[in-house]
Scaffold this active site. Structure first.
Site, PDB file in Angstrom:
ATOM      1  N   ASP A  40       0.871  -1.170   0.000  1.00 27.81           N
ATOM      2  CA  ASP A  40       0.000   0.000   0.000  1.00 27.81           C
ATOM      3  C   ASP A  40       0.913   1.227   0.000  1.00 27.81           C
ATOM      4  O   ASP A  40       2.148   1.095  -0.106  1.00 27.81           O
ATOM      5  CB  ASP A  40      -1.012  -0.032   1.162  1.00 27.81           C
ATOM      6  CG  ASP A  40      -0.379   0.264   2.525  1.00 27.81           C
ATOM      7  OD1 ASP A  40       0.871   0.344   2.622  1.00 27.81           O
ATOM      8  OD2 ASP A  40      -1.130   0.407   3.497  1.00 27.81           O
TER       9      ASP A  40
ATOM     10  N   HIS B  91       9.180 -23.825   9.976  1.00 25.73           N
ATOM     11  CA  HIS B  91       8.150 -24.394  10.855  1.00 25.73           C
ATOM     12  C   HIS B  91       6.722 -24.166  10.342  1.00 25.73           C
ATOM     13  O   HIS B  91       5.882 -25.051  10.460  1.00 25.73           O
ATOM     14  CB  HIS B  91       8.248 -23.784  12.260  1.00 25.73           C
ATOM     15  CG  HIS B  91       9.498 -24.162  12.985  1.00 25.73           C
ATOM     16  ND1 HIS B  91       9.650 -24.013  14.347  1.00 25.73           N
ATOM     17  CD2 HIS B  91      10.680 -24.682  12.539  1.00 25.73           C
ATOM     18  CE1 HIS B  91      10.853 -24.434  14.720  1.00 25.73           C
ATOM     19  NE2 HIS B  91      11.507 -24.836  13.633  1.00 25.73           N
TER      20      HIS B  91
ATOM     21  N   CYS C  43       3.456  -2.923   3.950  1.00 21.50           N
ATOM     22  CA  CYS C  43       2.601  -1.787   4.330  1.00 21.50           C
ATOM     23  C   CYS C  43       3.349  -1.035   5.428  1.00 21.50           C
ATOM     24  O   CYS C  43       4.552  -1.236   5.602  1.00 21.50           O
ATOM     25  CB  CYS C  43       1.197  -2.239   4.731  1.00 21.50           C
ATOM     26  SG  CYS C  43       1.058  -3.213   6.235  1.00 21.50           S
ATOM     27  N   GLY C  44       2.660  -0.179   6.160  1.00 22.69           N
ATOM     28  CA  GLY C  44       3.354   0.598   7.180  1.00 22.69           C
ATOM     29  C   GLY C  44       3.963  -0.287   8.255  1.00 22.69           C
ATOM     30  O   GLY C  44       5.113  -0.106   8.659  1.00 22.69           O
ATOM     31  N   THR C  45       3.170  -1.239   8.709  1.00 21.97           N
ATOM     32  CA  THR C  45       3.614  -2.128   9.787  1.00 21.97           C
ATOM     33  C   THR C  45       3.810  -3.577   9.353  1.00 21.97           C
ATOM     34  O   THR C  45       4.432  -4.353  10.081  1.00 21.97           O
ATOM     35  CB  THR C  45       2.556  -2.148  10.912  1.00 21.97           C
ATOM     36  OG1 THR C  45       1.323  -2.609  10.332  1.00 21.97           O
ATOM     37  CG2 THR C  45       2.354  -0.766  11.525  1.00 21.97           C
TER      38      THR C  45
ATOM     39  N   HIS D  24       6.267 -30.606  11.954  1.00 22.51           N
ATOM     40  CA  HIS D  24       5.627 -29.334  11.570  1.00 22.51           C
ATOM     41  C   HIS D  24       4.511 -29.551  10.549  1.00 22.51           C
ATOM     42  O   HIS D  24       3.604 -28.729  10.444  1.00 22.51           O
ATOM     43  CB  HIS D  24       6.678 -28.375  11.011  1.00 22.51           C
ATOM     44  CG  HIS D  24       7.807 -28.134  11.967  1.00 22.51           C
ATOM     45  ND1 HIS D  24       7.636 -27.477  13.166  1.00 22.51           N
ATOM     46  CD2 HIS D  24       9.107 -28.497  11.910  1.00 22.51           C
ATOM     47  CE1 HIS D  24       8.788 -27.438  13.814  1.00 22.51           C
ATOM     48  NE2 HIS D  24       9.702 -28.057  13.071  1.00 22.51           N
TER      49      HIS D  24
HETATM   50  C1  RB5 Z   1      -1.683   2.943   6.230  1.00 23.20           C
HETATM   51  O1  RB5 Z   1      -1.663   4.195   6.803  1.00 23.20           O
HETATM   52  C2  RB5 Z   1      -1.352   1.892   7.263  1.00 23.20           C
HETATM   53  O2  RB5 Z   1      -2.442   1.719   8.110  1.00 23.20           O
HETATM   54  C3  RB5 Z   1      -0.984   0.601   6.600  1.00 23.20           C
HETATM   55  O3  RB5 Z   1       0.110   0.798   5.774  1.00 23.20           O
HETATM   56  C4  RB5 Z   1      -0.591  -0.547   7.522  1.00 23.20           C
HETATM   57  O4  RB5 Z   1       0.380  -0.179   8.425  1.00 23.20           O
HETATM   58  C5  RB5 Z   1      -1.698  -1.260   8.147  1.00 23.20           C
HETATM   59  O5  RB5 Z   1      -1.522  -2.217   8.896  1.00 23.20           O
END
Ligand code: RB5
Length: 148
Positions: free
Chosen positions: A8, A98, A65-67, A133
């Site tokens: 994203d 695993h 993505c961000g996280t 596993h």
């Molecule tokens: C986008 O702002 C952010 O929410 C997305 O990249 C992600 O981190 C979601 O888990």
């Protein structure tokens, strides 16, 4: 090896860095976008990668993505997808050995490019160990049949 990749807006730069690394390794990459910092919804991209794997068009996938968390939650809703958010090299190896993970999720706001590329390298080099596993991964598949 054919690999699907997507992101994203929050993971765009990391996706580009990982893609560059993969292409340098002469790994065939199918890029499902997005292609800029313009805001998009990550579940749409998790779906593209997950469905391409389940359709047999790609063997493995990488989602940024961000996280890494939103992508993993979304991708794991697709039957047959085992997506793992990884931020360290030990887990990168363990989740292939695993869990037989078929999607790797990375967080651009959490993990620097250098470490992310090392995680990708480790994840791709590791192999599912099977054995004890196998039963556990099979049990994850059984959970997908759970109706409630
Ligand atoms: C986008 O702002 C952010 O929410 C997305 O990249 C992600 O981190 C979601 O888990």
């Amino acid at each position: 090896m054919k690999l699907a990749i997507a992101c994203d807006h929050g993971g765009f730069s990391l996706k580009e860095a990982v893609k560059k690394y993969l292409l340098e390794q002469e790994i065939e990459v199918e890029d499902f976008g997005c292609h800029s910092r313009e805001s998009v919804d990550f579940p749409d991209y998790a779906r593209k990668v997950g469905e391409s794997i389940m359709a047999g068009k790609n063997e493995l996938g990488i989602l940024c993505c961000g996280t890494g968390i939103g992508m993993s939650i979304a991708a794991n809703k697709i039957k047959g997808i085992r997506a793992a958010v990884v931020g360290d090299v030990f887990s990168a190896k363990a989740t292939r050995e695993h869990n037989n993970s078929n999607v790797l999720c990375l967080g651009e706001r959490v993990t620097g490019e250098g470490l992310a590329v090392l995680i990708v390298e480790t994840w791709l080099q590791a192999e599912f160990l099977g054995g004890r596993h196998e039963k556990r991964v099979g049990a994850i598949g059984e959970l997908e049949k759970h109706l409630c």
